[in-house]
Design a protein around this motif. Structure first.
Motif, short mmCIF file in Angstrom:
data_model
loop_
_atom_site.label_atom_id
_atom_site.label_comp_id
_atom_site.label_asym_id
_atom_site.label_seq_id
_atom_site.Cartn_x
_atom_site.Cartn_y
_atom_site.Cartn_z
N SER A 11 59.88 59.61 39.20
CA SER A 11 58.83 58.61 39.01
C SER A 11 58.75 58.00 37.61
O SER A 11 58.74 56.77 37.47
CB SER A 11 57.49 59.22 39.41
OG SER A 11 57.19 60.33 38.60
N VAL A 12 58.67 58.82 36.58
CA VAL A 12 58.49 58.28 35.22
C VAL A 12 59.69 57.41 34.82
O VAL A 12 59.54 56.35 34.20
CB VAL A 12 58.26 59.41 34.19
CG1 VAL A 12 58.25 58.87 32.76
CG2 VAL A 12 56.96 60.15 34.49
N ASP A 13 60.89 57.85 35.20
CA ASP A 13 62.10 57.08 34.88
C ASP A 13 62.20 55.78 35.68
O ASP A 13 62.72 54.78 35.17
CB ASP A 13 63.37 57.90 35.21
CG ASP A 13 63.54 59.09 34.28
OD1 ASP A 13 62.89 59.12 33.21
OD2 ASP A 13 64.32 60.01 34.64
N SER A 14 61.74 55.82 36.94
CA SER A 14 62.07 54.72 37.86
C SER A 14 61.01 53.66 38.00
O SER A 14 61.35 52.47 38.16
CB SER A 14 62.36 55.29 39.25
OG SER A 14 63.36 56.27 39.18
N VAL A 15 59.73 54.02 38.00
CA VAL A 15 58.69 53.02 38.29
C VAL A 15 58.70 51.88 37.26
O VAL A 15 58.62 50.71 37.65
CB VAL A 15 57.31 53.69 38.47
CG1 VAL A 15 56.20 52.64 38.56
CG2 VAL A 15 57.31 54.57 39.73
N PRO A 16 58.86 52.16 35.94
CA PRO A 16 58.94 51.03 35.00
C PRO A 16 60.11 50.10 35.30
O PRO A 16 60.01 48.89 35.10
CB PRO A 16 59.11 51.72 33.64
CG PRO A 16 58.53 53.09 33.84
CD PRO A 16 58.86 53.47 35.26
#
Ligand code: APR
Ligand code: ZN
Length: 375
Positions: free
Chosen positions: A325-330
């Motif tokens: 999540s932290v890597d991909s959502v941005p």
């Protein structure tokens, strides 16, 4: 000026299962160490909120502030928070990414387990909640609680996004769209020229269609019992439609005939164990891959004959589309800003917080893809 102090604001409180949400004044305590207080600007309503509201969630705790598909601006941060600062635009993440646990260290999964047990109990990692209403503690939901003008989340459960992001659109990147899009791109890994079929043309199924299209699929067959979904689905890349109600034969037999032996990839986006079986059995012998995306009711079980798997079909499942999540959502936000990922077309309704029960109604009747609430 609000930093370090409790904030009183509006929230939609769910006091008990199967009762309408009530707009209340809630007190939101300041963030403790490794927590972030966020002013939520927009949130959408998703099936998991309804599932808990209706009392189907065995883990469900009440009273609670629901909501997990939102976007906002950081108001203040607790001690030790380095990933975001006040003023940052952010998306809360119901699957966090701690980058330390066994799951985060494996490239094979996105299911960070760091806060799993406390999140399931409706509390932050220290075992307490930041919401109070009428003197009573109110539980948090999926680590996000976006149906409130302010919420507090763990710092591993939030990511900073581009300052230019329109929050009324990118809030959808908190759940449904990444789930479907990633099911096609990450979990199934659809390849160019392949034949795909998708059961359920709600927001999740249409996001799968976008993923299949992005991957270069040749045929994307939409399967739905509501023919009003077909016209809109074309915008998302669906090329053909099949309504199981128009056929006597089991739908898997119809699809196998249409596709010279079956599909390369199928996706179940209904949450029904019978359509899960159909989706598996519509796969091509030898290589067809079926991915379960929909969430079935608690206690339900899937069935098929083992011969289906022995002869090379593969049954998979996905949560949040497999995205870390932290890597991909941005990055998904950047894809939206660069017009590589559609979001606007999913939004069929916009409304203020005090009409949130209407948003649930529109979801149940199938009239909405996504209703976005302004807080
Ligand atoms: N066969 C085919 N389609 C069906 C069937 C069926 N037997 N039953 C229902 N559908 C269709 C509905 O007509 C609707 O278009 O499935 C679609 C489901 O869409 P939504 O209710 O809008 O749900 P969505 O937000 O897309 O989420 C899909 O994923 O979040 C999980 O478990 C959750 O059930 C939800 C699923
Ligand atoms: Zn982790």
């Amino acid at each position: 000026a609000t930093q370090g102090k409790p904030i009183t604001c509006k929230a939609a409180v769910c006091w008990a299962p199967k009762t309408p949400l009530v707009i209340e004044d809630v007190e939101v305590a300041p963030p403790n160490a490794h927590e972030v207080r966020i002013q939520i600007i927009h949130t959408a309503v998703c099936h998991t909120d309804a599932y808990t509201l209706e009392g189907h969630d065995a883990e469900g705790v009440f009273p609670v502030v629901l909501g997990h598909e939102g976007a906002g601006i950081v108001e203040s941060v607790g001690e030790g928070v380095t990933c975001v600062k006040p003023g940052d635009k952010v998306i809360p993440l119901y699957i966090p990414q701690c980058k330390e646990c066994k799951f985060c260290k494996s490239p094979k999964t996105n299911l960070c387990q760091k806060v799993r047990s406390t999140q399931g109990r409706g509390v932050l990692p220290d075992g307490t909640t930041r919401f109070t209403c009428k003197g009573k503690p109110i539980y948090s939901f999926m680590g996000c609680s976006t149906f409130s003008q302010y919420t507090v989340v763990a710092d591993i459960s939030v990511c900073k996004i581009n300052d230019d992001s329109p929050l009324d659109k990118v809030c959808l990147l908190g759940c449904g769209v990444p789930t479907g899009y990633g099911a096609a791109l990450n979990t199934a890994q659809v390849d160019k020229g392949s034949n795909c079929a998708i059961w359920g043309l709600g927001a999740v199924g249409l996001a799968v269609a976008l993923g299949c299209k992005t991957a270069g699929a040749s045929r994307i067959i939409g399967v739905d019992i509501n023919p009003s979904k077909f016209e809109v689905a074309k915008k998302f890349g669906v090329t053909e439609f099949v309504n199981p109600k128009d056929h006597e034969k089991p739908i898997q037999d119809v699809l196998v005939e249409m596709t010279d032996g079956g599909l390369d990839y199928t996706f179940e986006c209904v949450g029904n164990v019978h359509t899960m079986r159909s989706a598996l059995e519509a796969c091509h012998k030898g290589w067809g891959v079926s991915t379960i995306v929909g969430v079935a009711a608690a206690g339900q079980e899937i069935a098929t004959r083992p011969f289906q798997l022995v002869t090379g079909r593969v049954w998979k499942g996905t949560a949040f589309g497999g995205w870390k999540s932290v890597d991909s959502v941005p990055k998904l936000v950047e894809d939206y800003l660069n017009k590589k990922l559609m979001l606007d077309e999913f939004i069929t309704h916009n409304m203020p917080l005090d009409q949130i029960n209407q948003a649930f109604h529109l979801m149940h009747t199938g009239e909405s893809l996504r209703a976005v609430i302004q807080l």
